[in-house]
Design a protein around this motif. Sequence first.
Motif, mmCIF file in Angstrom:
data_model
loop_
_atom_site.group_PDB
_atom_site.id
_atom_site.type_symbol
_atom_site.label_atom_id
_atom_site.label_comp_id
_atom_site.label_asym_id
_atom_site.label_seq_id
_atom_site.Cartn_x
_atom_site.Cartn_y
_atom_site.Cartn_z
ATOM 1 N N PRO A 150 0.841 -1.194 0.000
ATOM 2 C CA PRO A 150 0.000 0.000 0.000
ATOM 3 C C PRO A 150 0.874 1.242 0.000
ATOM 4 N N ALA A 151 0.312 2.375 -0.343
ATOM 5 C CA ALA A 151 1.074 3.620 -0.320
ATOM 6 C C ALA A 151 1.481 3.924 1.113
ATOM 7 N N PRO A 152 2.774 4.171 1.365
ATOM 8 C CA PRO A 152 3.210 4.440 2.740
ATOM 9 C C PRO A 152 2.681 5.778 3.233
ATOM 10 N N ARG A 153 2.401 5.856 4.513
ATOM 11 C CA ARG A 153 1.979 7.111 5.127
ATOM 12 C C ARG A 153 3.201 7.987 5.390
ATOM 13 N N MET A 154 2.988 9.291 5.426
ATOM 14 C CA MET A 154 4.013 10.222 5.875
ATOM 15 C C MET A 154 3.580 10.755 7.228
ATOM 16 N N GLN A 185 19.872 20.250 12.142
ATOM 17 C CA GLN A 185 19.472 20.483 10.750
ATOM 18 C C GLN A 185 19.522 19.198 9.931
ATOM 19 N N LEU A 186 20.579 18.424 10.115
ATOM 20 C CA LEU A 186 20.692 17.170 9.373
ATOM 21 C C LEU A 186 19.611 16.176 9.799
ATOM 22 N N HIS A 187 19.411 16.039 11.100
ATOM 23 C CA HIS A 187 18.447 15.064 11.605
ATOM 24 C C HIS A 187 17.023 15.421 11.199
ATOM 25 N N SER A 188 16.666 16.681 11.291
ATOM 26 C CA SER A 188 15.301 17.105 10.960
ATOM 27 C C SER A 188 15.104 17.323 9.463
ATOM 28 N N GLY A 189 16.189 17.309 8.697
ATOM 29 C CA GLY A 189 16.076 17.532 7.263
ATOM 30 C C GLY A 189 15.964 16.266 6.441
ATOM 31 N N ALA A 190 16.135 15.108 7.083
ATOM 32 C CA ALA A 190 16.105 13.828 6.364
ATOM 33 C C ALA A 190 14.706 13.219 6.388
ATOM 34 N N GLU A 191 14.480 12.292 5.455
ATOM 35 C CA GLU A 191 13.248 11.497 5.454
ATOM 36 C C GLU A 191 13.608 10.063 5.810
ATOM 37 N N TYR A 192 12.840 9.475 6.704
ATOM 38 C CA TYR A 192 13.149 8.153 7.237
ATOM 39 C C TYR A 192 12.064 7.144 6.870
ATOM 40 N N ARG A 193 12.425 5.865 6.943
ATOM 41 C CA ARG A 193 11.457 4.777 6.783
ATOM 42 C C ARG A 193 11.481 3.899 8.019
ATOM 43 N N VAL A 194 10.291 3.465 8.434
ATOM 44 C CA VAL A 194 10.188 2.534 9.562
ATOM 45 C C VAL A 194 10.508 1.136 9.041
ATOM 46 N N HIS A 195 11.624 0.579 9.465
ATOM 47 C CA HIS A 195 12.043 -0.746 9.019
ATOM 48 C C HIS A 195 11.573 -1.846 9.952
ATOM 49 N N PRO A 265 -4.660 0.884 15.576
ATOM 50 C CA PRO A 265 -3.673 0.170 16.402
ATOM 51 C C PRO A 265 -3.075 1.094 17.460
ATOM 52 N N PRO A 266 -2.549 0.531 18.535
ATOM 53 C CA PRO A 266 -2.002 1.373 19.606
ATOM 54 C C PRO A 266 -0.733 2.118 19.224
ATOM 55 N N ALA A 267 0.054 1.585 18.285
ATOM 56 C CA ALA A 267 1.304 2.234 17.869
ATOM 57 C C ALA A 267 1.020 3.264 16.781
ATOM 58 N N LEU A 268 1.596 4.456 16.926
ATOM 59 C CA LEU A 268 1.425 5.505 15.921
ATOM 60 C C LEU A 268 2.041 5.096 14.591
ATOM 61 N N LEU A 269 3.236 4.477 14.646
ATOM 62 C CA LEU A 269 3.967 4.158 13.425
ATOM 63 C C LEU A 269 3.883 2.677 13.107
ATOM 64 N N THR A 271 5.415 -0.467 10.288
ATOM 65 C CA THR A 271 6.505 -0.798 9.371
ATOM 66 C C THR A 271 6.177 -0.311 7.971
ATOM 67 N N GLY A 272 7.128 0.387 7.344
ATOM 68 C CA GLY A 272 6.923 0.928 6.000
ATOM 69 C C GLY A 272 6.569 2.395 5.981
ATOM 70 N N ASP A 273 6.112 2.960 7.099
ATOM 71 C CA ASP A 273 5.770 4.375 7.141
ATOM 72 C C ASP A 273 6.990 5.243 6.864
ATOM 73 N N ARG A 274 6.725 6.422 6.318
ATOM 74 C CA ARG A 274 7.764 7.436 6.163
ATOM 75 C C ARG A 274 7.637 8.430 7.310
ATOM 76 N N VAL A 275 8.773 8.940 7.759
ATOM 77 C CA VAL A 275 8.795 9.813 8.932
ATOM 78 C C VAL A 275 9.680 11.016 8.680
ATOM 79 N N ARG A 276 9.211 12.160 9.117
ATOM 80 C CA ARG A 276 10.025 13.367 9.160
ATOM 81 C C ARG A 276 9.948 13.968 10.554
ATOM 82 N N PHE A 277 11.065 14.521 11.011
ATOM 83 C CA PHE A 277 11.104 15.215 12.282
ATOM 84 C C PHE A 277 11.070 16.721 12.033
ATOM 85 N N ARG A 278 10.313 17.445 12.872
ATOM 86 C CA ARG A 278 10.224 18.912 12.770
ATOM 87 C C ARG A 278 10.680 19.522 14.080
#
Length: 289
Positions: A150-154, A185-195, A265-269, A271-278
């Motif tokens: 399925p399309a991953p969530r952001m 800046q580096l940490h909040s500027g990247a896009e992550y995936r839940v593995h 589900p009880p977990a916000l994230l 597996t497969g979700d995309r994550v960004r930190f602000r």
Amino acid sequence: GEGGEGLVRAASRRVILASGLPNLWHRQTSAGGSSLRGGPPGLQPDPGDSPRLAKADLSPDPPVHMTLHPMGDAAVVLEIGQSIDEPTLARVGSVTREIAAHRPVGVTDIVPAFGSVTVYYDPRKTGGYDALAAALLRIAAAPDGAGVAPAPRMVEIPVCYGGEFGPDLGLVASHTGLTPDEVIQLHSGAEYRVHAIGFSPGFPYLGGLPPRLNTPRRATPRPQVPAGSVGIGSAQTGVYPIASPGGWNLIGRTPRALFRLQKSPPALLLTGDRVRFRAITAEEFAAWK
């Protein structure tokens, strides 16, 4: 029993198990035959530092190359890859969905992780480890579309970096040769995936950390890490959903809850979700609802 001491037999193969560890590795050939080759049992660390048993190597035809090994007497681990990357994540997701769609009798749970899928089962209902392993190989070797991703969530996660919320930010900056602001800046500027989700309920193992931020785990873990803490452990980053012990370097904290029992589900994230930190301020953290 299956996966423990004793002799495990199937029509096309035989693997000797002693004290829960295979002392012969079995390889299924593409032609359907089989061969046995000796090899010493070994251990491989899980992301949570738990040991894995030495494995019987069964490699089906494409599209998925897998090795299988028992985990205790009521679970089988399907090894799909060794690297933390997008192709491996996609294969893990596909195999997980295929097994869920064609769940063999007796399977009680399916848990994806780094490069692997663990299938828990009731030995009284599956016909034993060999029968289940053969069924799982058939499912993975002949996908019928149930494994289409399925399309991953952001998901955006606000983080207040440094200070009381990120006591190791200066340590990470010193280790990497960056300033604290550059780390943020580096940490909040990247896009992550839940593995993977594991260690504690809802804990996301995130791939995609900028290589410059790679920082070894702390030599001595903390006995208590506050819920919401954002950490770096070697080449990964993650968020502690609940207060727990932990050895990652804490660089910030989020006010957003990552695990709530009353939710489904009880977990916000997942597996497969995309994550960004602000990055947010301490005032924004305090005002978060």
